[in-house]
Structure formats: C-alpha cells, structure tokens
Design an enzyme around this catalytic site. Structure first.
Site: not given
Ligand code: AMP
Length: 280
Positions: A31, A34, A36-37, A149-150, A185
């Site tokens: 959640g 942004h 990226g998601h 990113k991860d 992030s």
């Molecule tokens: P998170 O909510 O941070 O656990 O991330 C959920 C998914 O979004 C994971 O697969 C992350 O690798 C991806 N993600 C996080 N930050 C970015 C980003 N800046 N660009 C692309 N994907 C991202």
C-alpha cells in the site's frame, strides 16, 4: 472495482474468474501506492484479462524493532488510485485473516535470501516468501508482477516459484524514480526534505558505479570503494551494505561481467531504511 477483505471472499472471486476463463495478474503491495506501484499495475493489465492488487502490510516480514507501526498507510487514496487504473479487485485482508491465532506455517528460501538484506533483516524474506505463497494459493494468479527496485526479493521469489513448482509466472517491472533520481518508495514519505536531499546520494552513488562499468572498470573493489566514498559525504546517510552480485543467485561478484550483475545497496537515512540497485 471489488474490495475483498476475507480469504473466503477472495477465493470465491478467483473461482468466478477462473470459471469465466479469465486470466489473472496479481500485483502484491504493502500500500501507500506511488507511481512505481501504478507502473506495475499497468504492466499487469497488458498481461492478463483481470488485475488483482493486494494491499497488506505484512507483519511477518518486519523484525521486532523495525518500522511496522511507522510504515505509511493510506487505504482510501490507494483504493482511489487502483480504481482510476482500472484494477478489477483489491484484496485487503487484516493481519488476523492471514495469520489467525496459532498460525505456525512458514515458507523459507534458504540461499538467495541469506545475504544482503537477509543479514540485517534475518526473518524478512521468510515473511515475504510466506505471504507471497499464501497470496498465490488464495488468488491463483497466472502472473505476478514485482518491481526491480527490490532486486533480492525478485530473485528469491523466482527461486520460490521454481523450487515449489508454483503455477505462476513472475514478471519484473523497472524501477521508477523521481525526477531527481531517488527511487520511489512508500518509505520516502517518512523523509523530511533535508533527509530526502541527503538520500539522493544513494542513486547518485549507484550511477557513479554504472558509469565506471561503462568506462570499462572491471574491478568490483574499485566500484564498491567509489560508491562508499560518495555516500560517506552525506551527513545523514549510513551505508548498511553495497555489493555487486549475480542477478539471479545474489552471489557476490569477483569481477564485473556486464549483463549478469546488479549493484545492490542499503542505507539508513537517519531512521529510514532505504534500498536501491543498479543493473549492470
Ligand atoms: P511495496 O509496497 O514496497 O512492498 O512494493 C510492492 C511492489 O512494488 C514490489 O514488487 C516492489 O518491488 C514494487 N516497487 C516498489 N517501489 C518501486 C519503484 N520505485 N518502481 C517500481 N516498482 C516498485
């Protein structure tokens, strides 16, 4: 857009889609969405007829002294963003729904997850592999989309799927960055403007590393030393690790072999732990 909170509801929804012959792409998130998601959601839409986004701040991937309580949460805005992207369903279970009282089954990848973030966050990847396995079983996606990113997480999850013969294809989307280079992030929301300014040294240092490789530097030591030196100039940034590793196995590299490796970096910006990486 459907919002589903229980495993039963989610499984019934999945069954309906499967019965109708739909393909399902899952985008797992914690959640506070942004761009990226959202880029992963758009990628998912290209690959399947239905897109499910999970929003779950997974307690088992946080250590006892980590930022689970401080992790940013914005459910209403997230639901609006998903609806605007044309997401078909959001799975947003409670912790008790996923880990009911007495829960005791975990999935563990034991090699790729042991280095890098696995050193300073000992049970982190056990939490990630457990939640992803559960999501794959509950939602039965044909594909699951994750972010570069991860980098270590993607390698661990590809191995999980291979080792357990899970019928899901892992798709990786590129890292989205703000204009100044900072990798997007959810945790960036916890940075003050001056911390954010200092955090820019992370992406700049990685850029220095990739430029060295482009200029034919092949010594891992020299690249790591330059990156460390650059980061050391930022008052609020403390390096946790910087390593050049193989993209798939996460094994430390001895020499640079372009096209196969990634520079992975983790750092504290005061109290906020950030990670970033650069494909070579
Ligand atoms: P998170 O909510 O941070 O656990 O991330 C959920 C998914 O979004 C994971 O697969 C992350 O690798 C991806 N993600 C996080 N930050 C970015 C980003 N800046 N660009 C692309 N994907 C991202």
């Amino acid at each position: 857009m459907e919002t589903l909170q229980t495993v039963n509801e989610m499984q019934a929804y999945t069954a309906k889609l499967k019965h109708a012959g739909e393909s399902i792409a899952l985008v797992p998130t914690m959640g506070c969405l942004h761009e990226g998601h959202l880029s992963l959601i758009r990628l998912a839409k290209q690959q399947a007829s239905r897109v499910v986004v999970s929003i779950f701040v997974n307690p088992t991937q946080f250590g006892p002294n980590e930022d689970f309580d401080r992790y940013p949460r914005r459910m209403e805005a997230d639901l609006a963003a998903c609806a605007a992207e044309g997401v078909d369903a959001v799975f947003n279970p409670s912790s008790e729904e996923i880990y009911p009282k007495g829960y005791s089954t975990f999935v563990n990848e034991e090699v790729i997850s042991s280095g890098l973030c696995g050193v300073s966050r000992p049970n982190h990847f056990r939490g990630v592999t457990t939640i992803c396995t559960k999501l794959f079983i509950i939602i039965q996606p044909d594909i699951a989309v994750f972010g570069q990113k991860d980098a270590q997480q993607t390698a661990v999850l590809k191995k999980l799927v291979r080792d357990l013969c899970l019928p899901v294809t892992i798709v990786i989307g590129p890292t989205l960055r703000d204009e100044d280079g900072l990798a997007m992030s959810s945790r960036n929301r916890n940075l003050t403007p001056s911390q954010r300014q200092d955090a820019l040294s992370i992406s700049r240092a990685l850029k220095i590393g990739t430029e060295m490789v482009e200029k034919n530097v092949r010594s891992v030591d020299r690249i790591v030393a330059e990156i460390t030196h650059h980061i050391s100039h930022s008052r609020r940034v403390r390096l946790i690790y910087v390593q050049v590793v193989d993209r798939e196995t996460m094994e430390p590299a001895k020499t640079i072999i372009p096209g196969t490796q990634v520079i992975c970096l983790a750092a504290w910006v005061d109290e906020v732990r950030l990670i970033d990486n650069a494909l070579l």
